[in-house]
Design a protein around this motif. Structure first.
Motif, PDB file in Angstrom:
ATOM      1  N   LEU A  13     -54.604  29.664   5.786  1.00 45.81           N
ATOM      2  CA  LEU A  13     -53.849  28.787   6.111  1.00 45.81           C
ATOM      3  C   LEU A  13     -52.995  29.287   7.290  1.00 45.81           C
ATOM      4  O   LEU A  13     -52.641  28.531   8.298  1.00 45.81           O
ATOM      5  N   LEU A  14     -52.745  30.608   7.380  1.00 42.47           N
ATOM      6  CA  LEU A  14     -52.094  31.531   8.285  1.00 42.47           C
ATOM      7  C   LEU A  14     -52.929  31.185   9.803  1.00 42.47           C
ATOM      8  O   LEU A  14     -52.364  30.825  10.804  1.00 42.47           O
ATOM      9  N   MET A  15     -54.210  31.328   9.372  1.00 46.31           N
ATOM     10  CA  MET A  15     -55.128  31.284  10.802  1.00 46.31           C
ATOM     11  C   MET A  15     -54.949  29.607  11.189  1.00 46.31           C
ATOM     12  O   MET A  15     -54.866  29.449  12.451  1.00 46.31           O
ATOM     13  N   ALA A  16     -55.111  28.817  10.192  1.00 49.92           N
ATOM     14  CA  ALA A  16     -55.264  27.366  10.664  1.00 49.92           C
ATOM     15  C   ALA A  16     -53.570  27.153  11.291  1.00 49.92           C
ATOM     16  O   ALA A  16     -53.808  26.247  12.254  1.00 49.92           O
ATOM     17  N   LEU A  17     -52.520  27.591  10.900  1.00 53.16           N
ATOM     18  CA  LEU A  17     -51.351  27.129  11.459  1.00 53.16           C
ATOM     19  C   LEU A  17     -50.885  28.062  12.684  1.00 53.16           C
ATOM     20  O   LEU A  17     -50.168  27.513  13.474  1.00 53.16           O
ATOM     21  N   THR A  18     -51.622  29.087  13.120  1.00 50.40           N
ATOM     22  CA  THR A  18     -51.156  29.554  14.260  1.00 50.40           C
ATOM     23  C   THR A  18     -52.202  29.822  15.327  1.00 50.40           C
ATOM     24  O   THR A  18     -51.764  30.268  16.435  1.00 50.40           O
ATOM     25  N   ARG A  19     -53.563  29.394  15.129  1.00 45.98           N
ATOM     26  CA  ARG A  19     -54.565  29.716  15.928  1.00 45.98           C
ATOM     27  C   ARG A  19     -54.378  29.000  17.526  1.00 45.98           C
ATOM     28  O   ARG A  19     -54.699  29.752  18.532  1.00 45.98           O
ATOM     29  N   SER A  20     -53.970  27.981  17.341  1.00 44.21           N
ATOM     30  CA  SER A  20     -53.894  27.432  18.854  1.00 44.21           C
ATOM     31  C   SER A  20     -52.620  27.905  19.551  1.00 44.21           C
ATOM     32  O   SER A  20     -52.722  27.494  20.907  1.00 44.21           O
ATOM     33  N   HIS A  21     -52.111  28.715  19.249  1.00 45.29           N
ATOM     34  CA  HIS A  21     -50.912  29.283  19.989  1.00 45.29           C
ATOM     35  C   HIS A  21     -51.091  30.738  20.085  1.00 45.29           C
ATOM     36  O   HIS A  21     -50.436  31.484  19.391  1.00 45.29           O
ATOM     37  N   HIS A  22     -51.661  30.976  21.330  1.00 44.39           N
ATOM     38  CA  HIS A  22     -51.989  32.381  21.352  1.00 44.39           C
ATOM     39  C   HIS A  22     -50.600  33.531  21.364  1.00 44.39           C
ATOM     40  O   HIS A  22     -50.530  34.520  20.805  1.00 44.39           O
ATOM     41  N   VAL A  23     -49.871  33.065  22.061  1.00 42.51           N
ATOM     42  CA  VAL A  23     -48.557  33.769  22.308  1.00 42.51           C
ATOM     43  C   VAL A  23     -47.418  33.266  21.746  1.00 42.51           C
ATOM     44  O   VAL A  23     -46.675  33.960  21.193  1.00 42.51           O
ATOM     45  N   GLY A  24     -47.442  31.997  21.369  1.00 40.59           N
ATOM     46  CA  GLY A  24     -46.229  31.436  20.749  1.00 40.59           C
ATOM     47  C   GLY A  24     -45.289  30.836  21.691  1.00 40.59           C
ATOM     48  O   GLY A  24     -45.215  31.302  22.953  1.00 40.59           O
ATOM     49  N   ASN A  25     -44.263  30.062  21.067  1.00 41.08           N
ATOM     50  CA  ASN A  25     -43.241  29.495  21.968  1.00 41.08           C
ATOM     51  C   ASN A  25     -42.098  29.244  21.107  1.00 41.08           C
ATOM     52  O   ASN A  25     -41.962  29.715  20.247  1.00 41.08           O
ATOM     53  N   ALA A  26     -41.054  28.269  21.549  1.00 42.28           N
ATOM     54  CA  ALA A  26     -39.927  28.142  20.822  1.00 42.28           C
ATOM     55  C   ALA A  26     -40.136  27.179  19.610  1.00 42.28           C
ATOM     56  O   ALA A  26     -39.583  27.269  18.561  1.00 42.28           O
ATOM     57  N   VAL A  27     -41.457  26.579  19.607  1.00 43.26           N
ATOM     58  CA  VAL A  27     -41.831  25.676  18.516  1.00 43.26           C
ATOM     59  C   VAL A  27     -43.056  26.117  17.498  1.00 43.26           C
ATOM     60  O   VAL A  27     -43.551  25.465  16.707  1.00 43.26           O
ATOM     61  N   SER A  28     -43.733  27.213  18.033  1.00 48.42           N
ATOM     62  CA  SER A  28     -44.848  27.590  17.240  1.00 48.42           C
ATOM     63  C   SER A  28     -45.033  28.952  17.157  1.00 48.42           C
ATOM     64  O   SER A  28     -44.273  29.794  18.051  1.00 48.42           O
ATOM     65  N   LEU A  29     -45.478  29.487  16.161  1.00 48.22           N
ATOM     66  CA  LEU A  29     -45.929  31.084  15.934  1.00 48.22           C
ATOM     67  C   LEU A  29     -46.762  31.618  16.845  1.00 48.22           C
ATOM     68  O   LEU A  29     -47.953  30.869  16.967  1.00 48.22           O
ATOM     69  N   PRO A  30     -46.979  32.744  16.911  1.00 46.44           N
ATOM     70  CA  PRO A  30     -48.113  33.574  17.875  1.00 46.44           C
ATOM     71  C   PRO A  30     -49.310  33.355  16.900  1.00 46.44           C
ATOM     72  O   PRO A  30     -49.036  33.290  15.589  1.00 46.44           O
ATOM     73  N   ASP A  31     -50.499  33.434  17.416  1.00 46.46           N
ATOM     74  CA  ASP A  31     -51.726  33.393  16.818  1.00 46.46           C
ATOM     75  C   ASP A  31     -51.749  34.665  16.001  1.00 46.46           C
ATOM     76  O   ASP A  31     -51.748  35.644  16.329  1.00 46.46           O
ATOM     77  N   ALA A  32     -52.118  34.337  14.397  1.00 41.46           N
ATOM     78  CA  ALA A  32     -52.377  35.603  13.735  1.00 41.46           C
ATOM     79  C   ALA A  32     -53.681  35.930  13.364  1.00 41.46           C
ATOM     80  O   ALA A  32     -53.852  36.623  12.354  1.00 41.46           O
ATOM     81  N   SER A  33     -54.720  35.332  14.182  1.00 46.59           N
ATOM     82  CA  SER A  33     -56.256  35.631  13.713  1.00 46.59           C
ATOM     83  C   SER A  33     -56.358  37.156  13.773  1.00 46.59           C
ATOM     84  O   SER A  33     -57.173  37.412  12.759  1.00 46.59           O
ATOM     85  N   LEU A  34     -55.801  37.920  14.458  1.00 51.29           N
ATOM     86  CA  LEU A  34     -56.070  39.302  14.403  1.00 51.29           C
ATOM     87  C   LEU A  34     -55.740  40.149  12.964  1.00 51.29           C
ATOM     88  O   LEU A  34     -56.430  40.874  12.409  1.00 51.29           O
ATOM     89  N   ALA A  35     -54.769  39.782  12.588  1.00 53.09           N
ATOM     90  CA  ALA A  35     -53.936  40.264  11.493  1.00 53.09           C
ATOM     91  C   ALA A  35     -54.784  39.492  10.136  1.00 53.09           C
ATOM     92  O   ALA A  35     -54.970  40.065   9.382  1.00 53.09           O
ATOM     93  N   VAL A  36     -55.262  38.547  10.475  1.00 54.78           N
ATOM     94  CA  VAL A  36     -55.922  37.662   9.456  1.00 54.78           C
ATOM     95  C   VAL A  36     -57.298  38.560   9.089  1.00 54.78           C
ATOM     96  O   VAL A  36     -57.583  38.828   7.982  1.00 54.78           O
ATOM     97  N   PHE A  37     -57.810  38.920  10.087  1.00 56.57           N
ATOM     98  CA  PHE A  37     -59.231  39.676   9.903  1.00 56.57           C
ATOM     99  C   PHE A  37     -58.925  40.988   9.416  1.00 56.57           C
ATOM    100  O   PHE A  37     -59.758  41.438   8.555  1.00 56.57           O
ATOM    101  N   PHE A  38     -57.902  41.758  10.010  1.00 58.97           N
ATOM    102  CA  PHE A  38     -57.770  42.987   9.406  1.00 58.97           C
ATOM    103  C   PHE A  38     -57.350  43.119   7.842  1.00 58.97           C
ATOM    104  O   PHE A  38     -57.887  43.648   6.898  1.00 58.97           O
ATOM    105  N   LEU A  39     -56.381  41.835   7.537  1.00 61.16           N
ATOM    106  CA  LEU A  39     -56.052  41.857   6.061  1.00 61.16           C
ATOM    107  C   LEU A  39     -57.187  41.473   5.098  1.00 61.16           C
ATOM    108  O   LEU A  39     -57.214  41.888   4.174  1.00 61.16           O
TER     109      LEU A  39
END
Length: 188
Positions: A13-39
């Protein structure tokens, strides 16, 4: 088996919710893909989970580009280098898990795992950004100084989100690990 779902589902879910926003902005979280793979590497030795997460990342990118008008600027012949990029993170997670099982000293484990996370993140950045710089065809002149200049601009965002998400995951893991002893202490 339930424990696996309690970990895998939030990572997916974390990857699904954040993947489209690599850096993030005022309305979205930054991409968590790297952390998802590490965890995922930390919690599971399963290579099939690694492959499933790769497929999820590719599917999200495909849907974002073809259905949601997200720019395809990052899609190039260098895209295949995301496999070793994410493997670097997953492998770092595997190393951290081995430290966790070997170390009785939790402080040493968290310090060493933080170092592994930093090295994994730098490796992932060099693989993804370096391959994009060299093989994407988006740069007319290739020079080390230009790559270093661009890296200095993008690396902080790249590393901050990977480290923040992973450390948050470790903090949750630490709390869950300590929960039984805290409950037993309160009951006594």
């Amino acid at each position: 088996m339930t424990k696996n779902y309690l970990i895998v589902v939030p990572l997916i879910l974390l990857m699904a919710l954040t993947r489209s926003h690599h850096v993030g902005n005022a309305v979205s979280l930054p991409d968590a893909s790297l952390a998802v793979f590490f965890l995922a590497g930390f919690f599971f030795a399963s290579r099939s989970l690694f492959l499933m997460l790769l497929a999820q990342a590719a599917m999200i990118d495909y849907v974002e580009i073809t259905q949601l008008n997200v720019s395809d600027f990052c899609i190039s012949s260098a895209y295949v280098f995301l496999i070793p990029t994410y493997f670097a993170m997953w492998f770092g997670g595997r190393l951290s898990e081995k430290l966790h099982t070997m170390h009785g000293n939790k402080t040493a484990f968290y310090v060493l795992s933080s170092c592994i996370l930093a090295l994994s993140t730098v490796s992932a950045f060099l693989l993804s950004s370096g391959s994009f710089y060299l093989f994407s065809g988006r740069f007319e002149v290739l020079s080390l100084s230009a790559f270093l200049h661009n890296s200095a601009m993008y690396f902080p965002f790249y590393a901050n989100s990977a480290i923040a998400y992973t450390m948050s995951g470790f903090a949750i893991f630490y709390l869950i690990e300590r929960l039984p002893s805290l409950i037993a202490r309160k009951a006594a």
